[in-house]
Design a protein around this motif. Structure first.
Motif, short mmCIF file in Angstrom:
data_model
loop_
_atom_site.label_atom_id
_atom_site.label_comp_id
_atom_site.label_asym_id
_atom_site.label_seq_id
_atom_site.Cartn_x
_atom_site.Cartn_y
_atom_site.Cartn_z
N PHE A 24 0.83 -1.21 0.00
CA PHE A 24 0.00 0.00 0.00
C PHE A 24 0.86 1.26 0.00
O PHE A 24 0.65 2.17 -0.80
N ASP A 25 1.85 1.29 0.88
CA ASP A 25 2.58 2.52 1.20
C ASP A 25 3.22 3.18 -0.01
O ASP A 25 3.04 4.37 -0.26
N LEU A 26 3.99 2.41 -0.79
CA LEU A 26 4.73 2.99 -1.90
C LEU A 26 3.80 3.58 -2.96
O LEU A 26 4.04 4.67 -3.48
N ILE A 27 2.72 2.85 -3.27
CA ILE A 27 1.76 3.34 -4.26
C ILE A 27 1.09 4.61 -3.75
O ILE A 27 0.94 5.60 -4.49
N TYR A 28 0.71 4.62 -2.50
CA TYR A 28 0.01 5.77 -1.93
C TYR A 28 0.92 7.00 -1.90
O TYR A 28 0.48 8.11 -2.25
#
Length: 304
Positions: A232-236
Protein backbone atom coordinates in the motif's frame (compact mmCIF):
# COMPACT_ATOMS: atom_id res chain seq x y z
CA UNK A 1 9.32 -42.68 37.08
CA UNK A 2 8.20 -39.23 38.21
CA UNK A 3 6.18 -37.15 35.80
CA UNK A 4 7.88 -34.09 34.38
CA UNK A 5 6.99 -30.87 36.14
CA UNK A 6 5.11 -28.28 34.13
CA UNK A 7 7.43 -25.59 32.78
CA UNK A 8 5.68 -22.44 33.95
CA UNK A 9 8.34 -20.15 32.52
CA UNK A 10 7.26 -21.00 28.94
CA UNK A 11 3.69 -19.58 29.11
CA UNK A 12 4.92 -16.71 31.30
CA UNK A 13 7.44 -15.56 28.68
CA UNK A 14 5.04 -16.22 25.77
CA UNK A 15 2.09 -14.42 27.35
CA UNK A 16 3.14 -10.79 26.55
CA UNK A 17 3.73 -11.57 22.87
CA UNK A 18 0.51 -13.59 22.60
CA UNK A 19 -1.53 -10.83 24.25
CA UNK A 20 -0.08 -8.12 22.02
CA UNK A 21 -0.54 -10.22 18.87
CA UNK A 22 -4.11 -11.04 19.87
CA UNK A 23 -4.92 -7.39 20.56
CA UNK A 24 -3.52 -5.96 17.31
CA UNK A 25 -4.05 -8.89 14.91
CA UNK A 26 -6.55 -11.56 15.97
CA UNK A 27 -9.28 -9.33 17.43
CA UNK A 28 -9.18 -6.84 14.49
CA UNK A 29 -9.25 -9.77 12.06
CA UNK A 30 -12.45 -11.19 13.53
CA UNK A 31 -13.86 -7.67 13.78
CA UNK A 32 -13.24 -7.17 10.07
CA UNK A 33 -14.83 -10.51 9.20
CA UNK A 34 -17.87 -9.59 11.30
CA UNK A 35 -18.13 -6.12 9.74
CA UNK A 36 -18.19 -7.59 6.23
CA UNK A 37 -21.39 -9.51 7.04
CA UNK A 38 -23.40 -6.37 7.88
CA UNK A 39 -24.61 -3.31 6.04
CA UNK A 40 -26.44 -0.09 6.78
CA UNK A 41 -30.18 0.34 6.23
CA UNK A 42 -30.67 4.00 7.00
CA UNK A 43 -29.29 4.42 10.50
CA UNK A 44 -29.61 0.72 11.39
CA UNK A 45 -26.99 -1.93 10.89
CA UNK A 46 -28.48 -5.15 9.53
CA UNK A 47 -27.06 -8.60 8.94
CA UNK A 48 -26.77 -9.31 5.19
CA UNK A 49 -24.61 -12.45 5.18
CA UNK A 50 -22.58 -12.74 1.98
CA UNK A 51 -24.50 -10.02 0.14
CA UNK A 52 -21.53 -7.65 0.31
CA UNK A 53 -19.33 -10.23 -1.40
CA UNK A 54 -22.01 -10.69 -4.07
CA UNK A 55 -21.92 -6.93 -4.63
CA UNK A 56 -18.12 -6.85 -4.74
CA UNK A 57 -17.84 -9.65 -7.31
CA UNK A 58 -21.11 -9.20 -9.19
CA UNK A 59 -21.90 -5.49 -9.32
CA UNK A 60 -20.02 -3.96 -12.31
CA UNK A 61 -19.40 -0.77 -10.35
CA UNK A 62 -17.42 -2.72 -7.75
CA UNK A 63 -16.14 -5.75 -9.65
CA UNK A 64 -14.39 -3.71 -12.35
CA UNK A 65 -12.33 -1.86 -9.71
CA UNK A 66 -11.69 -5.04 -7.72
CA UNK A 67 -10.44 -7.11 -10.67
CA UNK A 68 -8.34 -4.19 -11.92
CA UNK A 69 -6.70 -3.89 -8.47
CA UNK A 70 -6.22 -7.65 -8.21
CA UNK A 71 -4.63 -7.82 -11.66
CA UNK A 72 -2.28 -4.97 -10.79
CA UNK A 73 -1.40 -6.71 -7.53
CA UNK A 74 -0.63 -9.92 -9.42
CA UNK A 75 1.67 -8.06 -11.82
CA UNK A 76 3.34 -6.28 -8.89
CA UNK A 77 4.05 -9.72 -7.38
CA UNK A 78 5.26 -11.23 -10.67
CA UNK A 79 7.81 -8.43 -11.16
CA UNK A 80 9.20 -9.09 -7.68
CA UNK A 81 9.36 -12.84 -8.30
CA UNK A 82 11.04 -12.51 -11.70
CA UNK A 83 13.40 -9.64 -10.85
CA UNK A 84 13.90 -9.21 -7.11
CA UNK A 85 14.33 -12.81 -6.00
CA UNK A 86 16.67 -13.97 -8.82
CA UNK A 87 18.82 -10.88 -8.29
CA UNK A 88 18.82 -11.58 -4.55
CA UNK A 89 20.00 -15.15 -5.17
CA UNK A 90 22.69 -13.93 -7.57
CA UNK A 91 23.95 -11.29 -5.14
CA UNK A 92 24.01 -13.81 -2.29
CA UNK A 93 26.01 -16.26 -4.41
CA UNK A 94 28.52 -13.55 -5.30
CA UNK A 95 28.84 -12.18 -1.77
CA UNK A 96 29.28 -15.65 -0.28
CA UNK A 97 32.48 -16.16 -2.27
CA UNK A 98 35.48 -16.17 0.09
CA UNK A 99 37.56 -14.47 -2.61
CA UNK A 100 35.42 -11.33 -2.70
CA UNK A 101 36.93 -8.36 -0.89
CA UNK A 102 34.81 -5.82 1.04
CA UNK A 103 31.86 -8.24 1.03
CA UNK A 104 30.55 -6.81 4.32
CA UNK A 105 30.45 -3.30 2.82
CA UNK A 106 28.53 -4.50 -0.24
CA UNK A 107 26.03 -6.42 1.91
CA UNK A 108 25.40 -3.35 4.04
CA UNK A 109 25.05 -1.01 1.06
CA UNK A 110 22.55 -3.30 -0.66
CA UNK A 111 20.52 -3.89 2.51
CA UNK A 112 20.31 -0.25 3.67
CA UNK A 113 17.36 0.72 1.37
CA UNK A 114 15.25 -2.00 3.02
CA UNK A 115 15.30 -0.10 6.33
CA UNK A 116 14.32 3.24 4.78
CA UNK A 117 10.82 4.63 5.16
CA UNK A 118 8.34 4.10 2.31
CA UNK A 119 7.68 7.84 2.44
CA UNK A 120 11.34 8.66 1.82
CA UNK A 121 11.73 6.09 -0.94
CA UNK A 122 8.52 7.07 -2.74
CA UNK A 123 9.20 10.80 -2.53
CA UNK A 124 12.86 10.55 -3.59
CA UNK A 125 12.13 8.31 -6.57
CA UNK A 126 9.26 10.56 -7.63
CA UNK A 127 11.75 13.43 -7.69
CA UNK A 128 14.37 11.37 -9.54
CA UNK A 129 11.93 10.34 -12.27
CA UNK A 130 10.27 13.73 -12.63
CA UNK A 131 10.49 15.07 -16.22
CA UNK A 132 10.73 18.64 -14.85
CA UNK A 133 13.33 18.58 -12.08
CA UNK A 134 14.37 14.92 -11.91
CA UNK A 135 17.92 13.73 -12.55
CA UNK A 136 16.88 10.68 -14.61
CA UNK A 137 16.78 12.59 -17.96
CA UNK A 138 20.20 14.09 -17.29
CA UNK A 139 21.73 10.75 -16.30
CA UNK A 140 20.41 9.07 -19.46
CA UNK A 141 21.66 12.01 -21.53
CA UNK A 142 25.09 11.63 -19.92
CA UNK A 143 25.37 8.08 -21.31
CA UNK A 144 23.78 8.99 -24.63
CA UNK A 145 20.40 7.36 -23.96
CA UNK A 146 18.18 10.38 -23.34
CA UNK A 147 15.89 9.29 -26.19
CA UNK A 148 14.85 6.35 -23.99
CA UNK A 149 13.51 8.61 -21.24
CA UNK A 150 9.77 8.76 -20.71
CA UNK A 151 7.66 10.16 -17.86
CA UNK A 152 7.20 6.61 -16.62
CA UNK A 153 5.09 7.45 -13.58
CA UNK A 154 2.70 9.41 -15.78
CA UNK A 155 2.06 6.72 -18.39
CA UNK A 156 -0.52 4.01 -17.75
CA UNK A 157 1.54 1.34 -19.50
CA UNK A 158 4.69 1.91 -17.42
CA UNK A 159 3.67 3.39 -14.05
CA UNK A 160 3.00 0.13 -12.18
CA UNK A 161 6.09 -1.63 -13.52
CA UNK A 162 8.20 1.40 -12.61
CA UNK A 163 6.94 1.39 -9.02
CA UNK A 164 7.44 -2.39 -8.83
CA UNK A 165 11.08 -1.92 -9.88
CA UNK A 166 11.48 0.84 -7.27
CA UNK A 167 10.16 -1.64 -4.69
CA UNK A 168 12.63 -4.24 -6.00
CA UNK A 169 15.48 -1.76 -5.52
CA UNK A 170 14.36 -1.14 -1.96
CA UNK A 171 13.85 -4.73 -0.84
CA UNK A 172 16.31 -6.81 -2.86
CA UNK A 173 18.55 -6.86 0.21
CA UNK A 174 16.10 -9.04 2.15
CA UNK A 175 16.18 -12.13 -0.13
CA UNK A 176 19.89 -11.53 -0.57
CA UNK A 177 20.53 -11.78 3.18
CA UNK A 178 18.25 -14.81 3.65
CA UNK A 179 19.87 -16.72 0.80
CA UNK A 180 23.31 -15.62 1.99
CA UNK A 181 22.57 -17.10 5.42
CA UNK A 182 21.32 -20.32 3.78
CA UNK A 183 24.50 -20.62 1.71
CA UNK A 184 26.65 -20.19 4.82
CA UNK A 185 24.73 -23.01 6.53
CA UNK A 186 25.62 -25.56 3.87
CA UNK A 187 27.99 -28.07 5.54
CA UNK A 188 31.57 -27.60 4.43
CA UNK A 189 31.93 -31.37 4.04
CA UNK A 190 29.40 -31.33 1.20
CA UNK A 191 31.29 -28.63 -0.66
CA UNK A 192 34.63 -30.37 -0.12
CA UNK A 193 33.18 -33.61 -1.46
CA UNK A 194 31.91 -31.76 -4.53
CA UNK A 195 35.34 -30.25 -5.13
CA UNK A 196 36.94 -33.70 -4.91
CA UNK A 197 34.53 -34.78 -7.65
CA UNK A 198 35.62 -31.83 -9.77
CA UNK A 199 32.47 -29.75 -9.24
CA UNK A 200 33.61 -26.17 -8.68
CA UNK A 201 32.63 -22.60 -9.53
CA UNK A 202 29.23 -21.93 -11.08
CA UNK A 203 28.72 -25.64 -11.66
CA UNK A 204 28.94 -26.23 -7.91
CA UNK A 205 26.29 -23.57 -7.30
CA UNK A 206 23.80 -25.01 -9.81
CA UNK A 207 24.33 -28.68 -8.94
CA UNK A 208 25.03 -28.58 -5.20
CA UNK A 209 24.15 -25.27 -3.53
CA UNK A 210 20.94 -24.40 -5.35
CA UNK A 211 19.09 -27.65 -4.51
CA UNK A 212 20.12 -27.25 -0.86
CA UNK A 213 18.78 -23.70 -0.58
CA UNK A 214 15.46 -24.38 -2.35
CA UNK A 215 13.53 -24.43 0.97
CA UNK A 216 14.88 -20.95 1.72
CA UNK A 217 13.91 -19.76 -1.74
CA UNK A 218 10.43 -21.16 -1.14
CA UNK A 219 10.12 -19.22 2.11
CA UNK A 220 11.29 -16.04 0.37
CA UNK A 221 8.71 -16.60 -2.36
CA UNK A 222 5.81 -16.88 0.07
CA UNK A 223 7.04 -13.85 2.03
CA UNK A 224 7.16 -11.94 -1.25
CA UNK A 225 3.61 -13.06 -2.02
CA UNK A 226 2.25 -11.97 1.35
CA UNK A 227 4.16 -8.68 1.33
CA UNK A 228 3.11 -7.75 -2.21
CA UNK A 229 -0.58 -8.51 -1.68
CA UNK A 230 -0.46 -6.36 1.46
CA UNK A 231 1.33 -3.53 -0.37
CA UNK A 232 0.00 0.00 0.00
CA UNK A 233 2.58 2.52 1.20
CA UNK A 234 4.73 2.99 -1.90
CA UNK A 235 1.76 3.34 -4.26
CA UNK A 236 0.01 5.77 -1.93
CA UNK A 237 3.10 7.95 -1.43
CA UNK A 238 3.98 8.03 -5.13
CA UNK A 239 0.59 8.15 -6.83
CA UNK A 240 -1.87 9.07 -4.11
CA UNK A 241 -5.05 7.28 -3.05
CA UNK A 242 -6.44 7.44 -6.61
CA UNK A 243 -3.43 5.41 -7.79
CA UNK A 244 -3.08 7.24 -11.08
CA UNK A 245 -2.80 7.62 -13.91
CA UNK A 246 -6.42 6.48 -14.38
CA UNK A 247 -6.10 3.78 -11.67
CA UNK A 248 -3.23 2.12 -13.58
CA UNK A 249 -1.34 1.59 -10.30
CA UNK A 250 -4.40 0.78 -8.19
CA UNK A 251 -3.83 -2.29 -6.03
CA UNK A 252 -5.98 -3.96 -3.39
CA UNK A 253 -4.45 -1.85 -0.63
CA UNK A 254 -5.31 1.49 -2.24
CA UNK A 255 -8.73 0.20 -3.32
CA UNK A 256 -9.40 -0.83 0.29
CA UNK A 257 -8.24 2.55 1.61
CA UNK A 258 -10.52 4.56 -0.68
CA UNK A 259 -13.48 2.31 0.04
CA UNK A 260 -13.12 2.14 3.81
CA UNK A 261 -12.11 5.71 4.63
CA UNK A 262 -13.39 7.57 1.59
CA UNK A 263 -11.40 10.00 -0.50
CA UNK A 264 -12.18 13.51 -1.74
CA UNK A 265 -15.91 13.43 -2.65
CA UNK A 266 -16.23 9.67 -2.15
CA UNK A 267 -17.76 8.73 1.19
CA UNK A 268 -16.26 5.87 3.14
CA UNK A 269 -18.10 2.55 3.40
CA UNK A 270 -16.65 0.50 6.30
CA UNK A 271 -18.76 -2.56 5.43
CA UNK A 272 -17.60 -2.79 1.81
CA UNK A 273 -14.10 -1.89 2.95
CA UNK A 274 -14.20 -4.82 5.38
CA UNK A 275 -15.45 -7.01 2.53
CA UNK A 276 -12.43 -6.07 0.40
CA UNK A 277 -10.12 -6.68 3.36
CA UNK A 278 -11.69 -10.12 3.89
CA UNK A 279 -11.21 -10.92 0.20
CA UNK A 280 -7.54 -9.92 0.52
CA UNK A 281 -7.22 -12.17 3.57
CA UNK A 282 -8.77 -15.06 1.64
CA UNK A 283 -6.41 -14.59 -1.32
CA UNK A 284 -3.35 -14.51 0.92
CA UNK A 285 -4.61 -17.49 2.96
CA UNK A 286 -5.13 -19.57 -0.21
CA UNK A 287 -1.65 -18.68 -1.45
CA UNK A 288 -0.02 -19.60 1.86
CA UNK A 289 -1.93 -22.91 2.03
CA UNK A 290 -0.87 -23.82 -1.50
CA UNK A 291 2.73 -23.14 -0.54
CA UNK A 292 2.59 -25.07 2.73
CA UNK A 293 0.79 -28.16 1.46
CA UNK A 294 1.80 -28.35 -2.21
CA UNK A 295 5.30 -26.86 -2.38
CA UNK A 296 7.03 -26.90 0.99
CA UNK A 297 6.37 -30.60 1.53
CA UNK A 298 8.16 -31.37 -1.75
CA UNK A 299 11.11 -29.16 -0.84
CA UNK A 300 11.78 -30.96 2.45
CA UNK A 301 13.62 -33.77 0.71
CA UNK A 302 16.44 -31.32 -0.03
CA UNK A 303 16.93 -30.55 3.65
CA UNK A 304 19.38 -32.41 5.83
Amino acid sequence: MAAKSFRWHIPVFLAPAVLVYTAIMIIPLFGTLNLSLYNLDGQNRIFVGLANFKTLFGDPRWSASFWNALGNNAWFFIVHMLVQNPIGVLLAAILSSPRLRMAAFYRTAIFVPAILSFVIVGFVWKLILSPIWGIAPGMLDWVGLKSLYLPWLGKEAYALTTLALVSVWQFVGIPMMLIYAALLNIPQEVLEAAEMDGITGSSQFWKIKLPLILPSIGIISILTFVGNFNAFDLIYVSQGALAGPDFATDILGTFLYRTFFGFQLQLGDPHMGATIATAMFGIILIGVCIYLFAIQTRLRRYQF
